[in-house]
Design a protein around this motif. Structure first.
Motif, PDB file in Angstrom:
ATOM      1  N   PHE A  11       0.653  -1.250   0.067  1.00  0.00           N
ATOM      2  CA  PHE A  11       0.496  -0.050   0.323  1.00  0.00           C
ATOM      3  C   PHE A  11       1.282   1.635   0.281  1.00  0.00           C
ATOM      4  O   PHE A  11       0.550   2.120  -0.516  1.00  0.00           O
ATOM      5  N   ALA A  12       2.321   1.613   1.237  1.00  0.00           N
ATOM      6  CA  ALA A  12       3.188   2.344   1.166  1.00  0.00           C
ATOM      7  C   ALA A  12       2.736   2.818  -0.787  1.00  0.00           C
ATOM      8  O   ALA A  12       3.329   4.190  -0.532  1.00  0.00           O
TER       9      ALA A  12
ATOM     10  N   GLN B  12       0.621   7.596  -6.730  1.00  0.00           N
ATOM     11  CA  GLN B  12      -0.217   9.059  -5.979  1.00  0.00           C
ATOM     12  C   GLN B  12      -0.090   9.767  -5.915  1.00  0.00           C
ATOM     13  O   GLN B  12       0.128  11.096  -6.856  1.00  0.00           O
ATOM     14  N   GLY B  13       1.296  10.115  -5.148  1.00  0.00           N
ATOM     15  CA  GLY B  13       1.948  11.424  -5.212  1.00  0.00           C
ATOM     16  C   GLY B  13       0.870  12.720  -4.240  1.00  0.00           C
ATOM     17  O   GLY B  13      -0.217  12.441  -4.288  1.00  0.00           O
TER      18      GLY B  13
ATOM     19  N   CYS C 289      -8.207   4.567  -6.701  1.00  0.00           N
ATOM     20  CA  CYS C 289      -8.375   5.061  -5.154  1.00  0.00           C
ATOM     21  C   CYS C 289      -8.499   5.018  -4.329  1.00  0.00           C
ATOM     22  O   CYS C 289      -7.850   3.506  -4.262  1.00  0.00           O
ATOM     23  N   LEU C 290      -7.341   5.527  -2.982  1.00  0.00           N
ATOM     24  CA  LEU C 290      -6.878   4.525  -2.084  1.00  0.00           C
ATOM     25  C   LEU C 290      -7.324   5.861  -1.139  1.00  0.00           C
ATOM     26  O   LEU C 290      -7.112   6.655  -1.379  1.00  0.00           O
TER      27      LEU C 290
ATOM     28  N   SER D 213      -6.068   9.947  -5.788  1.00  0.00           N
ATOM     29  CA  SER D 213      -6.392   9.335  -6.847  1.00  0.00           C
ATOM     30  C   SER D 213      -5.548  10.294  -8.431  1.00  0.00           C
ATOM     31  O   SER D 213      -5.313  11.462  -7.265  1.00  0.00           O
ATOM     32  N   LEU D 214      -5.861  10.382  -9.005  1.00  0.00           N
ATOM     33  CA  LEU D 214      -5.873  11.290  -9.991  1.00  0.00           C
ATOM     34  C   LEU D 214      -6.404  12.129 -10.440  1.00  0.00           C
ATOM     35  O   LEU D 214      -6.752  12.382 -11.398  1.00  0.00           O
ATOM     36  N   ASP D 215      -7.822  11.508 -10.098  1.00  0.00           N
ATOM     37  CA  ASP D 215      -8.762  13.036 -10.405  1.00  0.00           C
ATOM     38  C   ASP D 215      -8.850  13.274  -8.712  1.00  0.00           C
ATOM     39  O   ASP D 215      -9.903  12.555  -8.467  1.00  0.00           O
TER      40      ASP D 215
END
Length: 202
Positions: free
Chosen positions: A101-102, A108-109, A169-170, A189-191
């Motif tokens: 997970f890490a 994702q940043g 998504c995380l 997430s990228l959204d």
């Protein structure tokens, strides 16, 4: 004994949902389970997905001859109030397993993160908070974070999923119990809109 022709109409609150059709149970014999369906169109705006529906079971009762099994050709209409149906954001998310997970979180940043803090006055334990969050988001607990060690007053829950449009998504939630559950929810997430939706949906 009696036979029932049953359907399950939903009454959506507001105009966010549209009922597209019903598939009734054509016959429901006494003391025998049956199934009927209602088809709903989801709102285009995911923020409008969470909703509560009032449900009534409408049916036509026909008494049957216990010897011949023949049903009364006329029958009479009846109705039974069911429990409300709650729909949440979890229907839009599919669980995804993450072995690290890490690494996925860092990938994702920081720039793709949204945060929000909450207090839950009705939840009285870390385990209770974790269970509610897992069920609410419908995402996969990672690294056994859905298991809270005994005698702990703080815990971090890690969740991973894929939104309906394919976006990964995380969620990382830091939960502290000091008589009241306090938690910080972070989503990546990228959204950006999805991140804000996830952290503001509690």
């Amino acid at each position: 004994s009696s036979g029932i022709n049953a359907e399950w109409p939903l009454r959506p609150g507001g105009e966010n949902y549209h009922v597209l059709g019903h598939l009734p149970c054509t016959q429901l014999v006494y003391n025998t389970p049956g199934t009927c369906y209602t088809l709903l169109q989801l709102p285009e705006d995911p923020a409008l997905v969470p909703a509560t529906f009032s449900c009534n079971l409408k049916f036509l009762v026909k008494d049957c001859d216990p010897n011949s099994g023949e049903a009364d050709p006329v029958g009479y209409e009846d109705e039974y109030v069911l429990e409300d149906l709650n729909i949440g954001l979890n229907i839009l998310v599919q669980r995804v397993f993450k072995t690290n997970f890490a690494a996925s979180w860092d990938e994702q940043g920081d720039e793709n993160q949204a945060d929000e803090t909450y207090s839950l006055t009705t939840v009285k334990s870390l385990n209770g908070a974790v269970d509610q969050l897992v069920n609410f988001f419908g995402m996969q607990p990672c690294e056994r974070s859905d298991r809270v060690p005994e005698d702990k007053t703080a815990h971090t829950l890690l969740l991973a999923g894929q939104y309906k449009d394919g976006v990964e998504c995380l969620i990382k939630t830091r939960i502290v119990f000091d008589g009241v559950i306090n938690m910080k929810i972070s989503a990546r997430s990228l959204d950006p809109a999805l991140n804000e939706l996830l952290v503001s949906s509690i």
